[in-house]
Design a protein around this motif. Structure first.
Motif, PDB file in Angstrom:
ATOM      1  N   THR A  20       0.860  -1.173   0.000  1.00 25.69           N
ATOM      2  CA  THR A  20       0.000   0.000   0.000  1.00 25.69           C
ATOM      3  C   THR A  20       0.897   1.223   0.000  1.00 25.69           C
ATOM      4  O   THR A  20       1.868   1.272   0.743  1.00 25.69           O
ATOM      5  N   THR A  66       0.963   5.368   0.481  1.00 24.68           N
ATOM      6  CA  THR A  66       0.217   6.563   0.856  1.00 24.68           C
ATOM      7  C   THR A  66       0.690   7.682  -0.053  1.00 24.68           C
ATOM      8  O   THR A  66       1.863   8.037  -0.051  1.00 24.68           O
ATOM      9  N   SER A 125       0.266  11.615  -1.609  1.00 23.91           N
ATOM     10  CA  SER A 125      -0.260  12.938  -1.313  1.00 23.91           C
ATOM     11  C   SER A 125      -0.401  13.707  -2.623  1.00 23.91           C
ATOM     12  O   SER A 125       0.511  13.742  -3.444  1.00 23.91           O
ATOM     13  N   LYS A 160      -4.546  13.248   1.040  1.00 25.51           N
ATOM     14  CA  LYS A 160      -3.662  12.107   1.208  1.00 25.51           C
ATOM     15  C   LYS A 160      -4.521  10.860   1.228  1.00 25.51           C
ATOM     16  O   LYS A 160      -5.571  10.843   1.852  1.00 25.51           O
ATOM     17  N   ALA A 161      -4.103   9.839   0.534  1.00 28.80           N
ATOM     18  CA  ALA A 161      -4.897   8.622   0.551  1.00 28.80           C
ATOM     19  C   ALA A 161      -4.020   7.404   0.337  1.00 28.80           C
ATOM     20  O   ALA A 161      -2.964   7.497  -0.285  1.00 28.80           O
ATOM     21  N   ASP A 162      -4.480   6.283   0.854  1.00 28.04           N
ATOM     22  CA  ASP A 162      -3.765   5.021   0.664  1.00 28.04           C
ATOM     23  C   ASP A 162      -4.239   4.342  -0.611  1.00 28.04           C
ATOM     24  O   ASP A 162      -5.435   4.325  -0.908  1.00 28.04           O
ATOM     25  N   HIS A 163      -3.308   3.812  -1.344  1.00 23.55           N
ATOM     26  CA  HIS A 163      -3.642   3.113  -2.582  1.00 23.55           C
ATOM     27  C   HIS A 163      -2.990   1.754  -2.575  1.00 23.55           C
ATOM     28  O   HIS A 163      -1.793   1.637  -2.343  1.00 23.55           O
ATOM     29  N   ASN A 190       4.530   7.238   1.982  1.00 22.45           N
ATOM     30  CA  ASN A 190       5.048   6.029   2.595  1.00 22.45           C
ATOM     31  C   ASN A 190       4.633   4.830   1.757  1.00 22.45           C
ATOM     32  O   ASN A 190       3.688   4.910   0.974  1.00 22.45           O
ATOM     33  N   TRP A 231       3.929   0.617   2.366  1.00 23.39           N
ATOM     34  CA  TRP A 231       3.734  -0.352   3.445  1.00 23.39           C
ATOM     35  C   TRP A 231       3.706  -1.765   2.889  1.00 23.39           C
ATOM     36  O   TRP A 231       3.050  -2.039   1.902  1.00 23.39           O
ATOM     37  N   ARG A 269       7.798  -0.743   6.807  1.00 21.43           N
ATOM     38  CA  ARG A 269       7.568   0.541   6.160  1.00 21.43           C
ATOM     39  C   ARG A 269       8.743   0.883   5.262  1.00 21.43           C
ATOM     40  O   ARG A 269       9.878   0.518   5.523  1.00 21.43           O
TER      41      ARG A 269
END
Ligand SMILES: [Zn+2]
Length: 349
Positions: A102, A104, A106, A112-115, A139, A141, A150
């Motif tokens: 995943t 993150t 921006s 900001k969102a997780d993809h 970031n 993950w 991370r």
């Protein structure tokens, strides 16, 4: 249409990249169309005459990992497609494993969102209107196991729109698992009694040094006793050492190697901490333990493996080499470190 280039004798990837007007050979080598080639030639410096390489169209651009550079772009307003491909490498070769990654991201508007990456490691992002500004990776993950890994160090790349952005990350989990299976290491998740707080620990992967410790006066030989001392009494997020070696030569995993240890006050960066369990310093009120042959050879073999996995590791020291007011790792064990250096090919602190 991609061109196929047949490598001539004496040609390097840099020379080929120049020929086709690329500023970096990575643009060719890292391109998805050369994934089979990378498997065949995991070392980009070792390509052979007769090899066939696909020359990507010039719109593709590889983003260099770890540079921390941000690119800003100005694009026509309207829908922009952003593709973000994560490729894993380990220290020995490229790997096919595509974990559940995943990222993150921006966006220029501050959101900001997780993809989540697809099964090929690609993150597709279509935004309604990105007319200027930059998209940053905040970031990455890898949450395949409870021990989250991370990749925050690789943050702040600007991603380019309508281009293929390729990042290459070390497959930390694969490397750590390989070390564990080679030495029959008891994993933290198996022996630990407490929950590790991965979210607040700092990352580390730039190891240069192995530091040897002993348990000290307590002479603890049970990893759980160390866990209690570090997590209950001192309130740390996890055990401070990366590996704990018991006198019989059995090895226990301490702090996950993807995270910076807590074992040399004020100077933990770049250091892998190995605890040789026992007390190897004589006091007037107690004799020190003897360092057994099994104990030494298990620790030594582990150090050799760590050196093989991290080309950057060149030094081996005892705790007292980095902190003057400690006896650690005890006089008896400290006197054996030169022999350990000789056996592992590492230099002094
Ligand atoms: Zn120590």
């Amino acid at each position: 249409m991609a061109t196929v280039h047949k490598v001539k004798s004496g040609e390097s990837l840099s020379v080929i990249a120049q020929q086709y007007g690329f500023r970096s050979w990575k643009a060719i080598y890292d391109h998805p169309s050369n994934s089979d080639f990378r498997k065949r030639r995991p070392n980009p410096n070792l390509i052979m005459a007769g090899d066939e390489i696909s020359i990507p169209e010039k719109t593709s651009k590889a983003v260099e990992a770890g540079t921390g550079k941000e690119h800003t772009y100005k694009a026509a307003s309207g829908k922009q497609k952003i593709e973000f491909l994560v490729t894993f490498i380990d220290s020995l070769s490229l790997t096919d494993a595509v974990p559940e990654l995943t990222a993150t991201l921006s966006l220029p508007d501050g959101t900001k969102a997780d993809h989540k990456a697809d099964t090929k490691g690609t993150i597709h992002l279509v935004e309604p209107d990105i007319s200027s500004g930059k998209v940053d990776v905040v970031n990455i993950w890898d949450a395949r196991e409870p021990a989250i890994i991370r990749y925050g160090k690789y943050a702040t790349w600007g991603l380019s729109t309508n281009q293929s952005n390729v990042v290459r990350l070390p497959d930390k989990r694969k490397i750590i698992n390989r070390i564990a299976s080679k030495h029959g290491i008891t994993r933290r998740s198996t022996w630990g009694k407490k929950t590790v707080n991965y979210l607040t620990m700092d990352e580390d992967w730039d190891y240069t040094t192995v530091v040897i410790h002993h348990s000290g006066n307590g002479g603890e030989t049970d990893p759980v006793a160390i866990e209690t001392k570090h997590m209950d009494e001192r309130g740390w997020d996890d055990v401070g050492y990366h590996y704990l070696v018991r006198p019989d030569g059995s090895i226990y995993e301490g702090r996950h190697l993807a995270y910076k240890g807590t074992h040399v006050l004020g100077a933990n960066s770049n250091k892998i901490g190995i605890l040789m369990m026992g007390d190897f310093e004589s006091q007037w009120y107690d004799d020190d333990d003897d360092v057994s042959a099994a104990h030494m050879s298990a620790a030594q073999a582990l150090v050799i493996t760590l050196k093989a996995e991290f080309a950057t590791i060149t030094k081996l020291g005892g705790h007292r080499d980095y902190k003057t007011d400690t006896e650690c790792p005890g006089g008896d064990l400290y006197s054996q470190l030169p022999a350990m250096r000789a056996a592992t090919g590492l230099g002094g602190p």
